[in-house]
Motif scaffolding. Structure first.
Motif, PDB file in Angstrom:
ATOM      1  N   LYS A  11       1.320  -1.181  -0.282  1.00 56.74           N
ATOM      2  CA  LYS A  11       0.201  -0.019  -0.327  1.00 56.74           C
ATOM      3  C   LYS A  11       0.945   1.449  -0.019  1.00 56.74           C
ATOM      4  O   LYS A  11       1.443   1.617   0.634  1.00 56.74           O
ATOM      5  CB  LYS A  11      -1.210   0.061   1.386  1.00 56.74           C
ATOM      6  CG  LYS A  11      -2.518   0.484   0.815  1.00 56.74           C
ATOM      7  CD  LYS A  11      -3.055   0.164   2.484  1.00 56.74           C
ATOM      8  CE  LYS A  11      -3.188   1.661   2.222  1.00 56.74           C
ATOM      9  NZ  LYS A  11      -3.956   1.392   3.778  1.00 56.74           N
ATOM     10  N   LYS A  35     -12.700   6.915  -1.377  1.00 58.81           N
ATOM     11  CA  LYS A  35     -12.178   5.862  -2.042  1.00 58.81           C
ATOM     12  C   LYS A  35     -11.740   5.686  -4.152  1.00 58.81           C
ATOM     13  O   LYS A  35     -12.615   5.761  -3.808  1.00 58.81           O
ATOM     14  CB  LYS A  35     -11.911   5.043  -1.405  1.00 58.81           C
ATOM     15  CG  LYS A  35     -10.780   3.954  -2.116  1.00 58.81           C
ATOM     16  CD  LYS A  35     -10.542   2.807  -1.020  1.00 58.81           C
ATOM     17  CE  LYS A  35      -9.141   2.349  -1.418  1.00 58.81           C
ATOM     18  NZ  LYS A  35      -7.938   2.563  -1.517  1.00 58.81           N
ATOM     19  N   SER A 371      -6.589  -5.983  -0.922  1.00 57.23           N
ATOM     20  CA  SER A 371      -6.877  -5.853   0.225  1.00 57.23           C
ATOM     21  C   SER A 371      -7.591  -4.739   0.188  1.00 57.23           C
ATOM     22  O   SER A 371      -8.383  -4.840   0.850  1.00 57.23           O
ATOM     23  CB  SER A 371      -5.240  -6.134   1.769  1.00 57.23           C
ATOM     24  OG  SER A 371      -4.501  -4.654   0.661  1.00 57.23           O
ATOM     25  N   GLU A 372      -7.095  -3.700  -0.264  1.00 61.74           N
ATOM     26  CA  GLU A 372      -7.662  -2.401  -0.625  1.00 61.74           C
ATOM     27  C   GLU A 372      -8.685  -2.626  -1.643  1.00 61.74           C
ATOM     28  O   GLU A 372      -9.779  -2.225  -0.987  1.00 61.74           O
ATOM     29  CB  GLU A 372      -7.244  -0.816  -1.817  1.00 61.74           C
ATOM     30  CG  GLU A 372      -5.499  -0.330  -0.587  1.00 61.74           C
ATOM     31  CD  GLU A 372      -6.371  -0.150   0.820  1.00 61.74           C
ATOM     32  OE1 GLU A 372      -7.223   0.605   1.160  1.00 61.74           O
ATOM     33  OE2 GLU A 372      -5.921  -0.627   1.954  1.00 61.74           O
ATOM     34  N   LYS A 375     -11.611  -4.050   0.403  1.00 64.77           N
ATOM     35  CA  LYS A 375     -13.049  -3.398   1.243  1.00 64.77           C
ATOM     36  C   LYS A 375     -13.896  -2.368   0.050  1.00 64.77           C
ATOM     37  O   LYS A 375     -14.572  -2.070   0.111  1.00 64.77           O
ATOM     38  CB  LYS A 375     -11.821  -2.175   1.406  1.00 64.77           C
ATOM     39  CG  LYS A 375     -10.835  -2.992   2.982  1.00 64.77           C
ATOM     40  CD  LYS A 375     -10.471  -1.908   4.107  1.00 64.77           C
ATOM     41  CE  LYS A 375      -8.590  -1.872   4.318  1.00 64.77           C
ATOM     42  NZ  LYS A 375      -7.805  -1.057   4.618  1.00 64.77           N
TER      43      LYS A 375
END
Ligand SMILES: Cc1ncc(COP(=O)(O)O)c(C=O)c1O
Length: 387
Positions: A11, A35, A371-372, A375
């Protein structure tokens, strides 16, 4: 790097770096709480060897005007062999961007009042470069057939007049992530030859292809191709692109107008950028990137199929941009937009900006660590599941 595994899971904090994707959120979406999954750049680091090439350049301490070096021409020539193209130095012109080059092409190859064809939904500057130059946009809308977009060439032919001089092709096509097949391009070419229409093919997404990409230049050499390392290696902010044509008359005419519009001067990092992007080391990096992007696309497809089957993803075979179809949700366009931004807290590109047939569609950028992405998808699920 040499075969080392690239960590796309890492990240990277891009807030307060002046990048439009993050720091432009307030200007473009009216909030900085969302985001950003919009503008076409990736949340992955540029390859280490490209960064180190540029660091070496910075050691020179003086950043005067540059000329394209023969190594830069050679780098483009050898990179374009990937697309089965055999170029010579004389076929290539370095420019400061693909969009500025589109604008210049309109000026070079059409007169005031002439007509230029595009295939919406399409990257929005395709509309403005035509209109802002006082030319007329001829829209031949792509048609969604069994979840796949196709060109309607009989519709297109019915719209062609003696004033129709140019066709702007987006290949692969942004925002639908579609590679045009050899057959499709050949049929399109036949039509353009018949009506004496020149094709300008924007191939900026051509390296991000999950199946064989066919350059329009391999169908008909009498065209102008625009390309850049920007999307592939996440270096869009360095404003370095190139145009090429095997037809000397076409390239010469383009060059006259490109010089007139001052888009041919390189910045101090352009030479090193081209050479460090277009080499064997980059090829290894690119293969790993494509694998990672494909995993993200597969994950996103599976997620929507399982949890949000009413939101369809248009089948893609290029780029990291997914075109989401919300038509079956029964929601109004504005309701979808509100849910995405205010409930899911995600900034996606509004489909309408790509043309009127982009209504009920939004463009999702999946070039971010898994992972982002997970989400973000969970947020969409929460916002759109029946409450
Ligand atoms: C199809 C297409 N062409 C051109 C560009 C931008 O090119 P440039 O930054 O070189 O003007 C983009 C950026 O998203 C794009 O998707």
């Amino acid at each position: 790097m040499k075969n080392k595994f690239v960590n796309f899971d890492k990240k990277i904090n891009r807030h307060s770096t002046d990048c439009v994707k993050y720091d432009g959120l307030v200007e473009y979406f009216g909030t900085n709480e969302a985001k950003p999954l919009w503008v076409a750049d990736m949340d992955f680091a540029t390859p280490k060897h490209v960064c180190s090439g540029m660091r070496n350049k910075l050691k020179q301490q003086i950043f005067g005007y540059e000329i394209p070096s023969s190594e830069s021409f050679n780098a483009v020539i050898s990179w374009q062999k990937r697309h089965d193209l055999e170029l010579q130095k004389e076929n290539i012109l370095f420019c400061s961007g693909v969009v500025p080059s589109l604008k210049v092409a309109i000026e070079a190859f059409t007169e005031h009042g002439d007509e230029v064809i595009i295939f919406p939904p399409v990257y929005f500057p395709f509309f403005s470069v035509i209109k802002d130059n006082g030319r007329t946009v001829i829209e031949s809308q792509l048609e969604l057939q069994n979840d796949k977009y196709v060109m309607n060439l009989s519709d297109l032919e019915s719209k062609i007049s003696l004033k129709t001089k140019l066709l702007l092709l987006c290949s692969p096509h942004n925002p639908i992530g579609r590679i045009w097949s050899k057959d499709e391009l050949e049929t399109l070419n036949d039509l353009c030859v018949k009506h004496n229409i020149l094709v300008i093919s924007d191939e900026i997404h051509s390296d991000l292809a999950f199946k064989n990409f066919v350059s329009f230049a391999s169908i008909n050499e009498n065209c102008l191709i625009l390309n850049a390392p920007s999307k592939t290696f996440n270096v869009a902010g360095l404003n370095t692109s190139y145009a090429f044509s095997k037809n000397n008359e076409i390239l010469t005419k383009f060059k006259i107008y490109a010089k007139r519009d001052h888009i041919v001067s390189l910045n101090s990092l352009s030479n090193v950028l081209i050479q460090s992007c277009y080499n064997n080391e980059s090829e290894i990096w690119l293969n790993q990137l494509l694998t990672y992007l494909e995993e993200n696309i597969n994950y996103t497809n599976a997620f929507f199929t399982k949890y949000l089957p009413k939101i369809k993803i248009i089948e893609t075979n290029a780029t990291y941009l997914l075109w989401l179809d919300f038509q079956d949700t029964g929601l109004k366009h504005k309701e979808i937009k509100d849910k995405l931004l205010n409930e899911a807290k995600l900034a996606l590109n509004d489909g309408i900006t790509f043309g009127s047939n982009g209504k009920y569609f939004f463009r999702l950028n999946i070039a971010l660590p898994k992972s982002e992405l997970k989400k973000a998808l969970a947020n969409i699920q929460q916002a759109f599941s029946i409450k």
